[in-house]
Scaffold this motif. Structure first.
Motif, PDB file in Angstrom:
ATOM      1  N   GLU A 181       0.831  -1.193   0.000  1.00 56.99           N
ATOM      2  CA  GLU A 181       0.000   0.000   0.000  1.00 56.99           C
ATOM      3  C   GLU A 181       0.874   1.255   0.000  1.00 56.99           C
ATOM      4  OE1 GLU A 181      -3.027  -0.607   3.099  1.00 56.99           O
ATOM      5  OE2 GLU A 181      -2.971   1.595   3.191  1.00 56.99           O
ATOM      6  N   LEU A 182       1.910   1.236   0.822  1.00 61.77           N
ATOM      7  CA  LEU A 182       2.828   2.365   0.908  1.00 61.77           C
ATOM      8  C   LEU A 182       3.498   2.608  -0.447  1.00 61.77           C
ATOM      9  CD1 LEU A 182       4.461   4.458   2.567  1.00 61.77           C
ATOM     10  CD2 LEU A 182       5.998   2.590   3.237  1.00 61.77           C
ATOM     11  N   SER A 183       3.902   1.515  -1.081  1.00 62.85           N
ATOM     12  CA  SER A 183       4.573   1.627  -2.381  1.00 62.85           C
ATOM     13  C   SER A 183       3.669   2.238  -3.433  1.00 62.85           C
ATOM     14  CB  SER A 183       5.029   0.253  -2.864  1.00 62.85           C
ATOM     15  OG  SER A 183       6.080  -0.214  -2.054  1.00 62.85           O
ATOM     16  N   GLU A 184       2.393   1.895  -3.363  1.00 59.06           N
ATOM     17  CA  GLU A 184       1.452   2.459  -4.336  1.00 59.06           C
ATOM     18  C   GLU A 184       1.392   3.972  -4.223  1.00 59.06           C
ATOM     19  OE1 GLU A 184      -2.734   1.094  -4.533  1.00 59.06           O
ATOM     20  OE2 GLU A 184      -1.803  -0.915  -4.511  1.00 59.06           O
ATOM     21  N   ARG A 185       1.314   4.430  -2.992  1.00 53.64           N
ATOM     22  CA  ARG A 185       1.233   5.871  -2.761  1.00 53.64           C
ATOM     23  C   ARG A 185       2.546   6.553  -3.166  1.00 53.64           C
ATOM     24  NH1 ARG A 185      -0.983   5.628   2.275  1.00 53.64           N
ATOM     25  NH2 ARG A 185      -3.058   5.492   1.395  1.00 53.64           N
ATOM     26  N   LEU A 186       3.660   5.942  -2.757  1.00 52.96           N
ATOM     27  CA  LEU A 186       4.977   6.499  -3.060  1.00 52.96           C
ATOM     28  C   LEU A 186       5.244   6.501  -4.567  1.00 52.96           C
ATOM     29  CD1 LEU A 186       7.712   7.507  -1.924  1.00 52.96           C
ATOM     30  CD2 LEU A 186       8.383   5.098  -1.656  1.00 52.96           C
ATOM     31  N   TYR A 187       4.831   5.427  -5.213  1.00 53.07           N
ATOM     32  CA  TYR A 187       5.053   5.295  -6.656  1.00 53.07           C
ATOM     33  C   TYR A 187       4.367   6.424  -7.423  1.00 53.07           C
ATOM     34  CZ  TYR A 187       5.891   3.080 -11.145  1.00 53.07           C
ATOM     35  OH  TYR A 187       6.334   2.825 -12.416  1.00 53.07           O
ATOM     36  N   ARG A 188       3.164   6.749  -6.973  1.00 57.82           N
ATOM     37  CA  ARG A 188       2.421   7.829  -7.626  1.00 57.82           C
ATOM     38  C   ARG A 188       3.147   9.167  -7.459  1.00 57.82           C
ATOM     39  NH1 ARG A 188      -2.344   7.808  -4.659  1.00 57.82           N
ATOM     40  NH2 ARG A 188      -2.510   5.573  -4.257  1.00 57.82           N
ATOM     41  N   GLN A 189       3.895   9.316  -6.395  1.00 57.59           N
ATOM     42  CA  GLN A 189       4.558  10.602  -6.143  1.00 57.59           C
ATOM     43  C   GLN A 189       5.910  10.717  -6.844  1.00 57.59           C
ATOM     44  OE1 GLN A 189       4.302  11.691  -1.983  1.00 57.59           O
ATOM     45  NE2 GLN A 189       2.293  10.783  -1.788  1.00 57.59           N
ATOM     46  N   THR A 190       6.746   9.688  -6.707  1.00 56.41           N
ATOM     47  CA  THR A 190       8.102   9.802  -7.272  1.00 56.41           C
ATOM     48  C   THR A 190       8.574   8.556  -8.018  1.00 56.41           C
ATOM     49  OG1 THR A 190       9.025   9.058  -5.165  1.00 56.41           O
ATOM     50  CG2 THR A 190       8.916  11.449  -5.522  1.00 56.41           C
ATOM     51  N   GLY A 191       7.716   7.551  -8.154  1.00 54.97           N
ATOM     52  CA  GLY A 191       8.137   6.347  -8.860  1.00 54.97           C
ATOM     53  C   GLY A 191       8.974   5.394  -8.022  1.00 54.97           C
ATOM     54  N   TRP A 192       9.062   5.640  -6.702  1.00 54.04           N
ATOM     55  CA  TRP A 192       9.798   4.720  -5.820  1.00 54.04           C
ATOM     56  C   TRP A 192       8.858   3.670  -5.235  1.00 54.04           C
ATOM     57  CZ3 TRP A 192      14.859   4.018  -3.892  1.00 54.04           C
ATOM     58  CH2 TRP A 192      15.824   4.861  -4.470  1.00 54.04           C
ATOM     59  N   GLN A 193       9.459   2.536  -4.837  1.00 51.07           N
ATOM     60  CA  GLN A 193       8.722   1.481  -4.140  1.00 51.07           C
ATOM     61  C   GLN A 193       9.537   1.015  -2.935  1.00 51.07           C
ATOM     62  OE1 GLN A 193       8.366  -0.741  -7.965  1.00 51.07           O
ATOM     63  NE2 GLN A 193       6.381  -1.323  -7.093  1.00 51.07           N
ATOM     64  N   VAL A 194       8.865   0.376  -2.001  1.00 49.79           N
ATOM     65  CA  VAL A 194       9.545  -0.188  -0.833  1.00 49.79           C
ATOM     66  C   VAL A 194       9.406  -1.707  -0.900  1.00 49.79           C
ATOM     67  CG1 VAL A 194       9.611  -0.275   1.690  1.00 49.79           C
ATOM     68  CG2 VAL A 194       8.942   1.845   0.533  1.00 49.79           C
ATOM     69  N   VAL A 195      10.543  -2.412  -0.822  1.00 54.40           N
ATOM     70  CA  VAL A 195      10.501  -3.875  -0.859  1.00 54.40           C
ATOM     71  C   VAL A 195      11.195  -4.443   0.380  1.00 54.40           C
ATOM     72  CG1 VAL A 195      10.364  -4.072  -3.382  1.00 54.40           C
ATOM     73  CG2 VAL A 195      12.615  -3.964  -2.285  1.00 54.40           C
ATOM     74  N   ALA A 196      10.726  -5.601   0.832  1.00 58.56           N
ATOM     75  CA  ALA A 196      11.290  -6.214   2.040  1.00 58.56           C
ATOM     76  C   ALA A 196      12.484  -7.097   1.687  1.00 58.56           C
ATOM     77  CB  ALA A 196      10.221  -7.044   2.746  1.00 58.56           C
ATOM     78  N   VAL A 197      13.491  -7.070   2.571  1.00 60.10           N
ATOM     79  CA  VAL A 197      14.648  -7.971   2.456  1.00 60.10           C
ATOM     80  C   VAL A 197      14.921  -8.585   3.831  1.00 60.10           C
ATOM     81  CG1 VAL A 197      15.801  -6.893   0.461  1.00 60.10           C
ATOM     82  CG2 VAL A 197      16.233  -5.999   2.764  1.00 60.10           C
ATOM     83  N   PRO A 198      15.629  -9.720   3.852  1.00 60.54           N
ATOM     84  CA  PRO A 198      15.842 -10.412   5.121  1.00 60.54           C
ATOM     85  C   PRO A 198      16.809  -9.723   6.087  1.00 60.54           C
ATOM     86  CG  PRO A 198      16.560 -11.769   3.246  1.00 60.54           C
ATOM     87  CD  PRO A 198      16.138 -10.459   2.701  1.00 60.54           C
ATOM     88  N   GLY A 199      17.556  -8.752   5.634  1.00 61.11           N
ATOM     89  CA  GLY A 199      18.550  -8.100   6.499  1.00 61.11           C
ATOM     90  C   GLY A 199      19.504  -7.381   5.572  1.00 61.11           C
ATOM     91  N   LEU A 200      20.775  -7.353   5.926  1.00 64.77           N
ATOM     92  CA  LEU A 200      21.735  -6.702   5.036  1.00 64.77           C
ATOM     93  C   LEU A 200      21.855  -7.508   3.757  1.00 64.77           C
ATOM     94  CD1 LEU A 200      24.507  -5.624   7.553  1.00 64.77           C
ATOM     95  CD2 LEU A 200      22.735  -4.225   6.499  1.00 64.77           C
ATOM     96  N   VAL A 201      21.983  -6.806   2.655  1.00 65.74           N
ATOM     97  CA  VAL A 201      22.130  -7.481   1.357  1.00 65.74           C
ATOM     98  C   VAL A 201      23.483  -7.089   0.762  1.00 65.74           C
ATOM     99  CG1 VAL A 201      19.628  -7.469   0.963  1.00 65.74           C
ATOM    100  CG2 VAL A 201      21.007  -5.622   0.010  1.00 65.74           C
TER     101      VAL A 201
END
Ligand code: PHE
Ligand code: FE
Length: 285
Positions: A71-91
């Motif tokens: 849901e957050l990504s949808e809102r953010l995407y509309r504003q600047t084209g960014w998304q938030v994705v989950a990762v297990p820790g440091l990558v």
């Protein structure tokens, strides 16, 4: 950022992302978010950058509970084209940069325990989302973060990651900005920390120095305590201009012959805003 195994852990996708499994958070976990949120947003009024506060607001981060990344990504995407994705820790570094270069911010999905409200070693969902995501709704900062990702991929080839990581540290994590004549916070490591959001702005201990790209890239940093020096930018436009529009190749070459600077040092060329007493660091046992 870390240089760990090349393969994602079991259950993660090839790009190291995992599902957030938002429905699996317990009421207690949501409550930790709510407590942290209430405390930090009260603290940050008048202290954080207006750009950060605006982002908090227009991303609706004040709604109760840990944000649902989709849901957050949808809102953010509309504003600047960014998304938030989950990762297990440091990558691994390359994975981290690749995501940023594609306007994806990688976030931890776990939340600290109720007894860890003040301090936590690893970034959790509160640090990652509350700390980092509001600024991603600003078009200029959004471009800076993408350029940083592209720059990171490039720095890997120059073996200049240590230098480039210092830029991230002293801007994205611990940066200060001047707004209408006064200093404000914008670094995620500061705005997500109850103690450091006072220390960074009001304490007499740390140095506050005008941002200078080469100077910052020479400066070592502490990961175990509040920073001993903070660097102040005049605007996000100026930061973007100085970094994204510059070719770092000659800079990396020059840096090879320049010595590192200690986290607490002031050098003759610095434009000093506050000369710190460094009392905090020296009185620790
Ligand atoms: N312009 C930098 C380079 O040439 C990349 C960069 C952009 C780095 C923005 C940091 C922030 O490598
Ligand atoms: Fe962070």
């Amino acid at each position: 950022m870390a240089t760990d195994p090349i393969h994602p852990p079991p259950g993660a996708h090839a790009d190291w992302t995992i599902p957030q499994d938002w429905a699996c958070y317990s009421p207690r976990e949501h409550q930790v978010w709510d407590e942290l949120f209430a405390r930090q947003s009260a603290m940050l009024a008048g202290r954080a950058s207006a750009v950060f506060l605006k982002g908090l607001d227009n991303l609706r981060l004040s709604r109760a509970g840990i944000p649902d990344f989709e849901e957050l990504s949808e809102r953010l995407y509309r504003q600047t084209g960014w998304q938030v994705v989950a990762v297990p820790g440091l990558v691994p570094d390359a994975v981290f940069f690749e995501h940023l270069a594609n306007r994806r911010f990688v976030a931890g999905r776990f939340i600290r325990r109720p007894d860890q409200l003040d301090y936590l070693q690893e970034p959790d969902v509160f640090h990652d989302v509350f700390g980092h995501v509001p600024l991603l709704s600003d078009p200029v900062f959004a471009d800076y973060m993408q350029a940083y990702g592209q720059g990171g991929l490039r720095a890997l080839n120059f073996h200049a990651l240590e230098k480039l990581a210092r830029l991230y540290w002293y801007t994205v994590e611990f940066g200060l900005i001047r707004e209408q004549g006064s200093l404000r916070l914008y670094g995620a490591g500061i705005v997500s920390s109850f103690g450091e959001s006072v220390f960074a702005l009001d304490d007499s201990s740390p140095n506050r120095l005008q941002f200078d790209l080469e100077r910052v890239m020479r400066t070592r940093y502490r990961i175990d305590d509040y920073q001993q020096s903070y660097f102040v930018i005049d605007s996000f436009e100026e930061l973007l201009h100085q970094t994204a529009e510059a070719d770092f190749a000659p800079l990396y070459r020059r840096l090879e012959s320049l010595s590192d600077i200690s986290p607490n040092a002031i050098i003759p060329s610095d434009r000093v805003i506050d000369r710190g007493t460094q009392a905090h660091a020296s009185c620790k046992h």
